[in-house]
Design a protein around this motif. Structure first.
Motif, PDB file in Angstrom:
ATOM      1  N   ARG A  54      -1.065  15.170   7.644  1.00  0.00           N
ATOM      2  CA  ARG A  54       0.158  15.660   7.016  1.00  0.00           C
ATOM      3  C   ARG A  54       0.235  15.065   5.611  1.00  0.00           C
ATOM      4  O   ARG A  54      -0.319  13.996   5.344  1.00  0.00           O
ATOM      5  N   ILE A  55       0.960  15.716   4.720  1.00  0.00           N
ATOM      6  CA  ILE A  55       1.043  15.222   3.350  1.00  0.00           C
ATOM      7  C   ILE A  55       1.670  13.839   3.319  1.00  0.00           C
ATOM      8  O   ILE A  55       1.249  12.967   2.544  1.00  0.00           O
ATOM      9  N   SER A  56       2.679  13.591   4.167  1.00  0.00           N
ATOM     10  CA  SER A  56       3.313  12.272   4.207  1.00  0.00           C
ATOM     11  C   SER A  56       2.324  11.212   4.683  1.00  0.00           C
ATOM     12  O   SER A  56       2.370  10.059   4.240  1.00  0.00           O
ATOM     13  N   GLU A  57       1.429  11.597   5.597  1.00  0.00           N
ATOM     14  CA  GLU A  57       0.417  10.666   6.088  1.00  0.00           C
ATOM     15  C   GLU A  57      -0.605  10.356   4.996  1.00  0.00           C
ATOM     16  O   GLU A  57      -1.050   9.212   4.855  1.00  0.00           O
ATOM     17  N   ALA A  58      -0.978  11.378   4.232  1.00  0.00           N
ATOM     18  CA  ALA A  58      -1.990  11.193   3.188  1.00  0.00           C
ATOM     19  C   ALA A  58      -1.478  10.274   2.076  1.00  0.00           C
ATOM     20  O   ALA A  58      -2.175   9.346   1.650  1.00  0.00           O
ATOM     21  N   ILE A  59      -0.250  10.529   1.596  1.00  0.00           N
ATOM     22  CA  ILE A  59       0.260   9.695   0.512  1.00  0.00           C
ATOM     23  C   ILE A  59       0.679   8.320   1.027  1.00  0.00           C
ATOM     24  O   ILE A  59       0.869   7.391   0.240  1.00  0.00           O
ATOM     25  N   GLY A  60       0.797   8.177   2.348  1.00  0.00           N
ATOM     26  CA  GLY A  60       1.124   6.885   2.941  1.00  0.00           C
ATOM     27  C   GLY A  60      -0.089   6.011   3.191  1.00  0.00           C
ATOM     28  O   GLY A  60       0.046   4.851   3.599  1.00  0.00           O
ATOM     29  N   LEU A  61      -1.287   6.539   2.929  1.00  0.00           N
ATOM     30  CA  LEU A  61      -2.502   5.757   3.140  1.00  0.00           C
ATOM     31  C   LEU A  61      -2.594   4.610   2.137  1.00  0.00           C
ATOM     32  O   LEU A  61      -2.239   4.755   0.970  1.00  0.00           O
ATOM     33  N   ALA A  62      -3.087   3.476   2.609  1.00  0.00           N
ATOM     34  CA  ALA A  62      -3.401   2.360   1.726  1.00  0.00           C
ATOM     35  C   ALA A  62      -4.917   2.308   1.548  1.00  0.00           C
ATOM     36  O   ALA A  62      -5.667   2.899   2.348  1.00  0.00           O
ATOM     37  N   VAL A  63      -5.355   1.612   0.524  1.00  0.00           N
ATOM     38  CA  VAL A  63      -6.793   1.479   0.303  1.00  0.00           C
ATOM     39  C   VAL A  63      -7.471   0.908   1.543  1.00  0.00           C
ATOM     40  O   VAL A  63      -8.567   1.328   1.929  1.00  0.00           O
ATOM     41  N   ASP A  64      -6.805  -0.038   2.205  1.00  0.00           N
ATOM     42  CA  ASP A  64      -7.381  -0.661   3.401  1.00  0.00           C
ATOM     43  C   ASP A  64      -7.483   0.300   4.575  1.00  0.00           C
ATOM     44  O   ASP A  64      -8.142  -0.018   5.579  1.00  0.00           O
ATOM     45  N   ASP A  65      -6.845   1.457   4.486  1.00  0.00           N
ATOM     46  CA  ASP A  65      -6.934   2.434   5.570  1.00  0.00           C
ATOM     47  C   ASP A  65      -8.245   3.227   5.515  1.00  0.00           C
ATOM     48  O   ASP A  65      -8.541   3.980   6.441  1.00  0.00           O
TER      49      ASP A  65
ATOM     50  N   GLY B 225       0.173  -3.303  -8.929  1.00  0.00           N
ATOM     51  CA  GLY B 225      -0.644  -3.669  -7.780  1.00  0.00           C
ATOM     52  C   GLY B 225      -0.293  -2.969  -6.486  1.00  0.00           C
ATOM     53  O   GLY B 225      -0.369  -3.572  -5.421  1.00  0.00           O
ATOM     54  N   SER B 226       0.098  -1.700  -6.546  1.00  0.00           N
ATOM     55  CA  SER B 226       0.415  -0.964  -5.323  1.00  0.00           C
ATOM     56  C   SER B 226      -0.828  -0.841  -4.441  1.00  0.00           C
ATOM     57  O   SER B 226      -1.920  -0.539  -4.941  1.00  0.00           O
ATOM     58  N   PRO B 227      -0.684  -1.062  -3.130  1.00  0.00           N
ATOM     59  CA  PRO B 227      -1.826  -0.925  -2.230  1.00  0.00           C
ATOM     60  C   PRO B 227      -2.119   0.526  -1.849  1.00  0.00           C
ATOM     61  O   PRO B 227      -3.084   0.801  -1.140  1.00  0.00           O
ATOM     62  N   ALA B 228      -1.291   1.463  -2.328  1.00  0.00           N
ATOM     63  CA  ALA B 228      -1.446   2.870  -1.945  1.00  0.00           C
ATOM     64  C   ALA B 228      -2.812   3.393  -2.375  1.00  0.00           C
ATOM     65  O   ALA B 228      -3.326   3.042  -3.442  1.00  0.00           O
ATOM     66  N   LEU B 229      -3.385   4.236  -1.545  1.00  0.00           N
ATOM     67  CA  LEU B 229      -4.680   4.825  -1.866  1.00  0.00           C
ATOM     68  C   LEU B 229      -4.554   5.765  -3.066  1.00  0.00           C
ATOM     69  O   LEU B 229      -5.337   5.687  -4.018  1.00  0.00           O
ATOM     70  N   PHE B 230      -3.565   6.644  -3.015  1.00  0.00           N
ATOM     71  CA  PHE B 230      -3.393   7.620  -4.092  1.00  0.00           C
ATOM     72  C   PHE B 230      -2.273   7.167  -5.034  1.00  0.00           C
ATOM     73  O   PHE B 230      -1.138   6.963  -4.600  1.00  0.00           O
ATOM     74  N   LEU B 231      -2.645   7.009  -6.294  1.00  0.00           N
ATOM     75  CA  LEU B 231      -1.704   6.507  -7.293  1.00  0.00           C
ATOM     76  C   LEU B 231      -1.383   7.575  -8.326  1.00  0.00           C
ATOM     77  O   LEU B 231      -2.201   8.458  -8.610  1.00  0.00           O
ATOM     78  N   GLY B 232      -0.184   7.453  -8.908  1.00  0.00           N
ATOM     79  CA  GLY B 232       0.178   8.288 -10.031  1.00  0.00           C
ATOM     80  C   GLY B 232      -0.401   7.698 -11.313  1.00  0.00           C
ATOM     81  O   GLY B 232      -0.963   6.592 -11.308  1.00  0.00           O
ATOM     82  N   VAL B 233      -0.243   8.380 -12.410  1.00  0.00           N
ATOM     83  CA  VAL B 233      -0.857   7.937 -13.664  1.00  0.00           C
ATOM     84  C   VAL B 233      -0.252   6.633 -14.165  1.00  0.00           C
ATOM     85  O   VAL B 233      -0.873   5.929 -14.975  1.00  0.00           O
TER      86      VAL B 233
END
Length: 307
Positions: free
Chosen positions: A157-168, A214-222
């Motif tokens: 789901r889109i919420s799951e994708a943007i909720g991913l962290a690099v460690d995931d 330093g956000s741990p999120a996998l997908f970052l904005g500019v």
């Protein structure tokens, strides 16, 4: 018991939902509206005592929801009435478990029958055009391609994708997804998604991360913060426009396409259920019907004596 007491029970149930199920504010507002309509209906019928509510009363309430406005009803759609029925059943189950009522009279409460909604999936060729349109070597293009490849490769789901962290990203070919109710599942990624994700992580994400905190999120904005749901939606819309697809495309379209293409390729429904994170296989079985319909259409077009 007064009407005010029944309203207090309703608020206790909503607090229970907040604590036990962690519902969003929007979901809680929907429950509150549904149950307010229910208690107002009961009060209009002269019933404010929970134990005085009978099964016929609850069924009459359902009929009132669907009745035409010219007959004093609410004239709600089947889906809206079914949602309210679910809220009412949950409320009565709560009162039963709390010992407020002697019996749950909504166990056999029937909801309007909803038509099966077939997911709208893209063809494999349309998916290819979409992903090709996300190509490019600029940092934002690398991120966009990685996001869309991941959505189609994982069915997330889109919420799951943007909720991913690099460690995931637990292996080059595996990601850990957190679904509804914070339930986790491990989903594999194909080689195309792996390559797109590698390119983004090496050549784009460090540039975005350097601008943020330093956000741990996998997908970052500019600017370096976690990519928002709205931004991810806009990315898909821009890419779909470039691909010149003649169909509406949403993040859920890619999830439907993922499941449909797996089923068409012969995947077991239980495997697809696990990959999608469905709690019940009955939710996943709609894709079986999609596949059967595709077979029926192909037969009708191809067999010399089909018509």
């Amino acid at each position: 018991m007064s009407r005010a007491a029944l309203d207090r029970l309703r608020e206790q149930y909503l607090r229970h939902l907040t604590i036990e199920r962690g519902l969003s504010a929007n979901s809680l507002d929907a429950y509150r509206r549904d149950l307010a309509r229910y208690t107002e209906y009961l009060a209009g019928e002269g019933t404010t005592e929970p134990n005085a509510i009978t099964a016929p009363m609850t069924q009459a309430f359902m009929s009132w929801l669907r009745a035409p406005a010219t007959e004093g009803g609410c004239e709600l759609s089947a889906s809206s009435a079914a949602r309210i029925a679910s809220s009412v059943r949950g409320f009565h189950k709560f009162m039963d478990e709390e010992g407020v009522i002697d019996d749950d009279v909504t166990r056999d409460l029937t909801s309007p029958k909803l038509p099966a909604r077939l997911p709208k999936a893209l063809t494999i060729e349309q998916v290819q055009r979409l992903l090709d349109a996300a190509g490019g070597d600029e940092p934002e293009q690398l991120r966009d391609r990685a996001l869309l490849e991941l959505l189609y490769a994982s069915g997330a789901r889109i919420s799951e994708a943007i909720g991913l962290a690099v460690d995931d990203v637990i292996d080059r070919d595996m990601i850990r997804v957190r679904g509804k109710g914070d339930k986790q599942r491990v989903v594999p990624l194909g080689s195309f998604a792996q390559d797109a994700l590698d390119a983004y992580l090496v050549r784009a994400r460090p540039l975005f991360a350097a601008r943020g905190s330093g956000s741990p999120a996998l997908f970052l904005g500019v600017r370096g913060g976690a990519l928002s749901r709205n931004s991810a939606w806009n990315i898909l819309q821009r890419v779909a426009e470039r691909a010149e697809l003649d169909v509406h495309v949403s993040p859920h379209t890619l999830r439907h396409s993922f499941a449909t293409h797996l089923m068409q390729g012969g995947a077991d429904v239980r495997v697809v259920q696990e990959l999608l994170g469905h709690a019940s296989v009955s939710t996943t079985q709609i894709y079986t019907k999609v596949t059967v319909d595709a077979l029926r259409e192909m037969y009708a077009l191809s067999h010399p004596r089909a018509r």
